[in-house]
Design a protein around this motif. Sequence first.
Motif, PDB file in Angstrom:
ATOM      1  N   GLY A 144       0.775  -1.226   0.000  1.00 11.37           N
ATOM      2  CA  GLY A 144       0.000   0.000   0.000  1.00 11.37           C
ATOM      3  C   GLY A 144       0.808   1.279   0.000  1.00 11.37           C
ATOM      4  N   THR A 145       2.135   1.207   0.071  1.00 12.27           N
ATOM      5  CA  THR A 145       2.969   2.400   0.079  1.00 12.27           C
ATOM      6  C   THR A 145       2.894   3.117  -1.265  1.00 12.27           C
ATOM      7  OG1 THR A 145       4.512   1.346   1.633  1.00 12.27           O
ATOM      8  CG2 THR A 145       5.310   3.278   0.430  1.00 12.27           C
ATOM      9  N   ALA A 146       2.621   4.419  -1.232  1.00 12.24           N
ATOM     10  CA  ALA A 146       2.548   5.225  -2.456  1.00 12.24           C
ATOM     11  C   ALA A 146       3.959   5.614  -2.890  1.00 12.24           C
ATOM     12  CB  ALA A 146       1.711   6.472  -2.216  1.00 12.24           C
ATOM     13  N   LEU A 147       4.257   5.378  -4.161  1.00 10.01           N
ATOM     14  CA  LEU A 147       5.594   5.607  -4.700  1.00 10.01           C
ATOM     15  C   LEU A 147       5.543   6.614  -5.839  1.00 10.01           C
ATOM     16  CD1 LEU A 147       6.573   1.834  -4.970  1.00 10.01           C
ATOM     17  CD2 LEU A 147       7.098   3.378  -3.060  1.00 10.01           C
ATOM     18  N   LEU A 190      12.418  -2.166  -0.844  1.00  9.57           N
ATOM     19  CA  LEU A 190      12.923  -1.894  -2.194  1.00  9.57           C
ATOM     20  C   LEU A 190      12.454  -2.951  -3.186  1.00  9.57           C
ATOM     21  CD1 LEU A 190      14.693   0.326  -0.950  1.00  9.57           C
ATOM     22  CD2 LEU A 190      16.589  -0.512  -2.346  1.00  9.57           C
ATOM     23  N   TYR A 191      12.422  -4.196  -2.749  1.00  3.91           N
ATOM     24  CA  TYR A 191      11.960  -5.265  -3.641  1.00  3.91           C
ATOM     25  C   TYR A 191      10.478  -5.085  -3.980  1.00  3.91           C
ATOM     26  CZ  TYR A 191      16.340  -7.585  -2.380  1.00  3.91           C
ATOM     27  OH  TYR A 191      17.670  -7.884  -2.182  1.00  3.91           O
ATOM     28  N   LEU A 192       9.687  -4.702  -2.997  1.00  5.29           N
ATOM     29  CA  LEU A 192       8.267  -4.452  -3.260  1.00  5.29           C
ATOM     30  C   LEU A 192       8.098  -3.272  -4.216  1.00  5.29           C
ATOM     31  CD1 LEU A 192       6.699  -4.833   0.314  1.00  5.29           C
ATOM     32  CD2 LEU A 192       6.613  -6.473  -1.582  1.00  5.29           C
ATOM     33  N   ASP A 193       8.901  -2.232  -4.026  1.00  5.80           N
ATOM     34  CA  ASP A 193       8.813  -1.052  -4.886  1.00  5.80           C
ATOM     35  C   ASP A 193       9.177  -1.405  -6.325  1.00  5.80           C
ATOM     36  OD1 ASP A 193       8.304   0.117  -2.468  1.00  5.80           O
ATOM     37  OD2 ASP A 193      10.256   1.123  -2.311  1.00  5.80           O
ATOM     38  N   ALA A 194      10.234  -2.193  -6.474  1.00 10.32           N
ATOM     39  CA  ALA A 194      10.680  -2.579  -7.809  1.00 10.32           C
ATOM     40  C   ALA A 194       9.613  -3.404  -8.532  1.00 10.32           C
ATOM     41  CB  ALA A 194      11.993  -3.367  -7.716  1.00 10.32           C
ATOM     42  N   ARG A 195       8.944  -4.280  -7.800  1.00 11.07           N
ATOM     43  CA  ARG A 195       7.893  -5.093  -8.422  1.00 11.07           C
ATOM     44  C   ARG A 195       6.707  -4.236  -8.842  1.00 11.07           C
ATOM     45  NH1 ARG A 195       8.332  -9.862  -3.858  1.00 11.07           N
ATOM     46  NH2 ARG A 195      10.395 -10.634  -4.509  1.00 11.07           N
ATOM     47  N   ALA A 196       6.403  -3.193  -8.057  1.00 11.80           N
ATOM     48  CA  ALA A 196       5.305  -2.297  -8.436  1.00 11.80           C
ATOM     49  C   ALA A 196       5.628  -1.581  -9.742  1.00 11.80           C
ATOM     50  CB  ALA A 196       5.059  -1.277  -7.319  1.00 11.80           C
ATOM     51  N   ALA A 197       6.870  -1.133  -9.895  1.00  9.57           N
ATOM     52  CA  ALA A 197       7.278  -0.472 -11.131  1.00  9.57           C
ATOM     53  C   ALA A 197       7.276  -1.457 -12.303  1.00  9.57           C
ATOM     54  CB  ALA A 197       8.665   0.142 -10.956  1.00  9.57           C
ATOM     55  N   GLU A 202      17.152  -8.812  -8.370  1.00  6.61           N
ATOM     56  CA  GLU A 202      16.073  -9.609  -7.802  1.00  6.61           C
ATOM     57  C   GLU A 202      14.931  -9.768  -8.796  1.00  6.61           C
ATOM     58  OE1 GLU A 202      12.611 -10.883  -5.620  1.00  6.61           O
ATOM     59  OE2 GLU A 202      12.819  -8.955  -6.668  1.00  6.61           O
ATOM     60  N   LEU A 203      14.617  -8.696  -9.502  1.00  5.28           N
ATOM     61  CA  LEU A 203      13.566  -8.766 -10.519  1.00  5.28           C
ATOM     62  C   LEU A 203      13.975  -9.690 -11.659  1.00  5.28           C
ATOM     63  CD1 LEU A 203      12.023  -5.220 -11.145  1.00  5.28           C
ATOM     64  CD2 LEU A 203      10.862  -7.289 -10.368  1.00  5.28           C
ATOM     65  N   GLY A 231       6.771   6.398   3.169  1.00  5.92           N
ATOM     66  CA  GLY A 231       7.425   5.313   3.890  1.00  5.92           C
ATOM     67  C   GLY A 231       8.891   5.552   4.211  1.00  5.92           C
ATOM     68  N   ASP A 232       9.530   4.487   4.661  1.00  8.71           N
ATOM     69  CA  ASP A 232      10.949   4.500   5.011  1.00  8.71           C
ATOM     70  C   ASP A 232      11.653   3.381   4.251  1.00  8.71           C
ATOM     71  OD1 ASP A 232      10.908   6.588   7.065  1.00  8.71           O
ATOM     72  OD2 ASP A 232       9.684   5.154   8.192  1.00  8.71           O
ATOM     73  N   PRO A 233      12.870   3.626   3.802  1.00  5.62           N
ATOM     74  CA  PRO A 233      13.565   2.629   2.984  1.00  5.62           C
ATOM     75  C   PRO A 233      13.993   1.402   3.782  1.00  5.62           C
ATOM     76  CG  PRO A 233      15.014   4.472   3.456  1.00  5.62           C
ATOM     77  CD  PRO A 233      13.664   4.866   3.959  1.00  5.62           C
ATOM     78  N   SER A 234      13.956   0.262   3.130  1.00  2.37           N
ATOM     79  CA  SER A 234      14.438  -0.996   3.689  1.00  2.37           C
ATOM     80  C   SER A 234      14.699  -1.941   2.530  1.00  2.37           C
ATOM     81  CB  SER A 234      13.426  -1.610   4.658  1.00  2.37           C
ATOM     82  OG  SER A 234      12.256  -2.022   3.958  1.00  2.37           O
ATOM     83  N   GLU A 235      15.458  -2.988   2.776  1.00  4.71           N
ATOM     84  CA  GLU A 235      15.759  -3.935   1.703  1.00  4.71           C
ATOM     85  C   GLU A 235      14.493  -4.600   1.177  1.00  4.71           C
ATOM     86  OE1 GLU A 235      18.401  -7.992   0.838  1.00  4.71           O
ATOM     87  OE2 GLU A 235      18.399  -7.067   2.830  1.00  4.71           O
ATOM     88  N   ALA A 236      13.670  -5.100   2.090  1.00  8.05           N
ATOM     89  CA  ALA A 236      12.422  -5.749   1.679  1.00  8.05           C
ATOM     90  C   ALA A 236      11.513  -4.761   0.962  1.00  8.05           C
ATOM     91  CB  ALA A 236      11.711  -6.349   2.889  1.00  8.05           C
TER      92      ALA A 236
END
Length: 207
Positions: free
Chosen positions: A94-97, A158-165, A192-193, A151-156
């Motif tokens: 649900g984080t808006a990017l 970043l992976y969610l953000d990349a998948r959204a893009a 990872e993608l 939100g706040d950055p984290s490794e997990a």
Amino acid sequence: LHPRTELNCCKRAKPRPQGWGFCVNLRLVAAPRSSEMTTGRRAVALKLAGKLLFAYIVFGVVLMSFQDRLIFFPTRGGHVAGPGIDLTLHARDGTALHARYIEQAGAQHTLLYFHGNAGNLENRSELLELFADFGANLLALEYRGYGQSEGDPSEAGLYLDARAAYDWAVARVPATKLVLLGESLGGGPACELASTREVGALVLVSA
């Protein structure tokens, strides 16, 4: 005499007005055996090793607690200059990017760009224009906690953000026409993608 000897012997002369005498102590004491010395050294070594292990564990726990602060150096806010439009994507949690999209007429490929660990997309406005000159569509993502993203950055994260893009991009072009470009830290989500989703190509740029 034995290596460790103490002398204890007293003799006093006949009484005189002020009195006088001398006293010598003699006592034989057994020297410590080599096995006892070895045991003592082992005990000292074990105590030292225990203290070092404890310090190592504490240091590791503290380092893990602050690892995100040692990796991510985001700049909040900012606006990208140059061509393109601003997009709002949503990660699975649900984080808006925030993302920047530059569309090229007649382009068959899309370049999906993941930036490094510092700053935001505003700092890379000129770089995005350079990428746009390649003739492909460009989708540049700001991770959570960077720029205009929530939100706040984290490794997990970043992976969610990349998948959204990725999901947004492949809804418009075939996955085989999607080129992932990871700059420095961005190489992590890009790899990872590429290892979990179908892509056309992967490009990694390190400083």
